[in-house]
Design a protein around this motif. Structure first.
Motif, PDB file in Angstrom:
ATOM      1  N   ASN A 187       0.814  -1.220   0.000  1.00  0.00           N
ATOM      2  CA  ASN A 187       0.000   0.000   0.000  1.00  0.00           C
ATOM      3  C   ASN A 187       0.843   1.264   0.000  1.00  0.00           C
ATOM      4  O   ASN A 187       0.307   2.353  -0.151  1.00  0.00           O
ATOM      5  CB  ASN A 187      -0.908   0.046   1.240  1.00  0.00           C
ATOM      6  N   ILE A 205      -2.678  -1.391  -3.090  1.00  0.00           N
ATOM      7  CA  ILE A 205      -4.014  -0.955  -2.693  1.00  0.00           C
ATOM      8  C   ILE A 205      -3.859   0.380  -1.966  1.00  0.00           C
ATOM      9  O   ILE A 205      -3.049   0.506  -1.046  1.00  0.00           O
ATOM     10  CB  ILE A 205      -4.746  -2.005  -1.828  1.00  0.00           C
ATOM     11  N   THR A 207      -4.878   2.524   0.508  1.00  0.00           N
ATOM     12  CA  THR A 207      -5.685   2.633   1.720  1.00  0.00           C
ATOM     13  C   THR A 207      -5.382   3.901   2.517  1.00  0.00           C
ATOM     14  O   THR A 207      -5.964   4.114   3.580  1.00  0.00           O
ATOM     15  CB  THR A 207      -5.464   1.412   2.631  1.00  0.00           C
ATOM     16  N   SER A 226      -8.934  -0.372  -2.764  1.00  0.00           N
ATOM     17  CA  SER A 226      -9.241  -0.997  -1.475  1.00  0.00           C
ATOM     18  C   SER A 226      -8.917  -2.489  -1.518  1.00  0.00           C
ATOM     19  O   SER A 226      -8.736  -3.081  -2.586  1.00  0.00           O
ATOM     20  CB  SER A 226     -10.736  -0.841  -1.153  1.00  0.00           C
ATOM     21  N   LEU A 230      -9.468  -5.769  -4.415  1.00  0.00           N
ATOM     22  CA  LEU A 230      -8.570  -6.894  -4.687  1.00  0.00           C
ATOM     23  C   LEU A 230      -9.302  -8.209  -4.503  1.00  0.00           C
ATOM     24  O   LEU A 230      -9.190  -9.115  -5.338  1.00  0.00           O
ATOM     25  CB  LEU A 230      -7.353  -6.826  -3.763  1.00  0.00           C
TER      26      LEU A 230
END
Length: 244
Positions: A187, A205, A207, A226, A230
Motif C-alpha cells: 500500500n 491498494i 488505503t 481498497s 482486490l
C-alpha cells in the motif's frame, strides 16, 4: 490489449507465472494502522524539536524505524543519528503507537488471506514494522494464516524498504522462490519500490491519503482503491496468473 500480467512476463522474459505464494505488507494492508503511525511519529518528532508533517510519514512507510529517524535527524541537523537517539526516539514512538492504535484490521483483509490459502498458496508477511503490539496479534486477528518462520520484519533486515532486501528475503523464506512464483500486495510507495526492485509482480491498494499516482510512479503493476477491490478481482487475477 495486453494485460498487466502479460506485460510483466514480457518485460522479465518469463513464459508464464508459477505462483506459490502471496507476500503481504502489514500496516495499511492488514491493519488500518497507518494513521496512528503517522500521529505517533509526528508527535515524537515534535517533542524532539524536529520539523516534520503528519502526511510525510505515509511517504516514509516501509522504512525501518531507525532509518526514518536517521533521515529526519540528517535533514534537521546535518548528521547521522546516534544509536542512542535511534533507540530512545523509537521507544517513544512505539509507546505512543501502542497508546493510540485501536487494532482495527483492514476490511476484507482476512477474506483475502483466506482466498489465497484456499488456492493452496502460502501467505508470507513482509513488513518494515517492529511493533510488538501488531506482530503479536497476527495469530489472533488472522488465525491459521502466517507461520512465524515465514515472516520478514524490521528485526530481520539490514536494509529496509525501498531496498529490495525485505522482499528478496520473503522469496527466500517462501522456500527459495524466484520472482515469478509470487505476487506482492502493498500500500506504500516505498514498499512498492522494494517489491518491484525485487522483480515481483506488485499490486498496490491505496488505503491511505496519498494520490494513487504516487503508487503508479513507484512502479506498481496494478493499483486498486481498497482490499475489497482486490478480493473482488481475485478470481479473474487467478485466471491470468494460471492459478487453479
Amino acid at each position: 490489449m495486453t494485460s498487466k500480467f502479460q506485460e510483466y512476463l514480457e518485460k522479465h522474459n518469463y513464459s508464464n507465472f508459477d505462483i506459490k505464494a502471496v507476500l503481504f505488507d502489514m500496516d495499511g494492508v492488514l491493519y488500518d494502522s497507518m494513521k496512528y503511525h503517522s500521529k505517533s511519529w509526528y508527535q515524537t518528532m515534535t517533542e524532539e524539536g524536529i520539523n516534520a508533517t503528519p502526511e510525510e510519514f505515509y511517504l516514509h512507510e516501509g522504512r525501518t524505524g531507525g532509518n526514518t529517524i536517521n533521515l529526519l535527524i540528517e535533514r534537521m541537523h546535518g548528521r547521522k543519528a546516534t544509536e542512542d537517539e535511534k533507540q530512545r526516539i523509537y521507544k517513544r514512538k512505539s509507546e505512543l503507537f501502542t497508546l493510540y492504535n485501536d487494532g482495527d484490521t483492514i476490511s476484507y483483509a482476512y477474506d483475502m488471506l483466506q482466498a489465497v490459502k484456499n488456492k493452496g498458496l502460502e501467505c508470507i508477511l513482509v513488513t518494515g514494522s517492529g511493533q510488538p503490539s501488531l506482530l503479536g496479534k497476527l495469530d489472533e486477528n488472522f488465525p491459521n494464516i502466517f507461520q512465524k518462520d515465514k515472516m520478514v520484519t524490521a528485526f530481520d533486515v539490514k536494509h529496509g524498504k525501498p531496498h529490495p532486501e525485505p522482499y528478496l528475503m520473503g522469496l527466500e523464506k517462501g522456500n527459495k522462490l524466484i520472482p515469478h512464483q509470487a505476487i506482492v500486495v502493498e500500500n506504500a510507495p516505498m514498499g512498492v519500490e522494494s517489491a518491484v526492485a525485487a522483480g515481483i509482480f506488485t499490486i498496490a491498494i491505496n488505503t491511505g491519503p496519498l494520490d494513487e499516482q504516487v503508487l503508479w510512479d513507484a512502479g506498481a503493476n496494478i493499483v486498486l482503491p481498497s482490499m475489497k477491490a482486490l478480493f473482488d478481482n481475485w478470481p479473474n487475477y487467478c485466471i491470468e496468473l494460471g492459478i487453479n
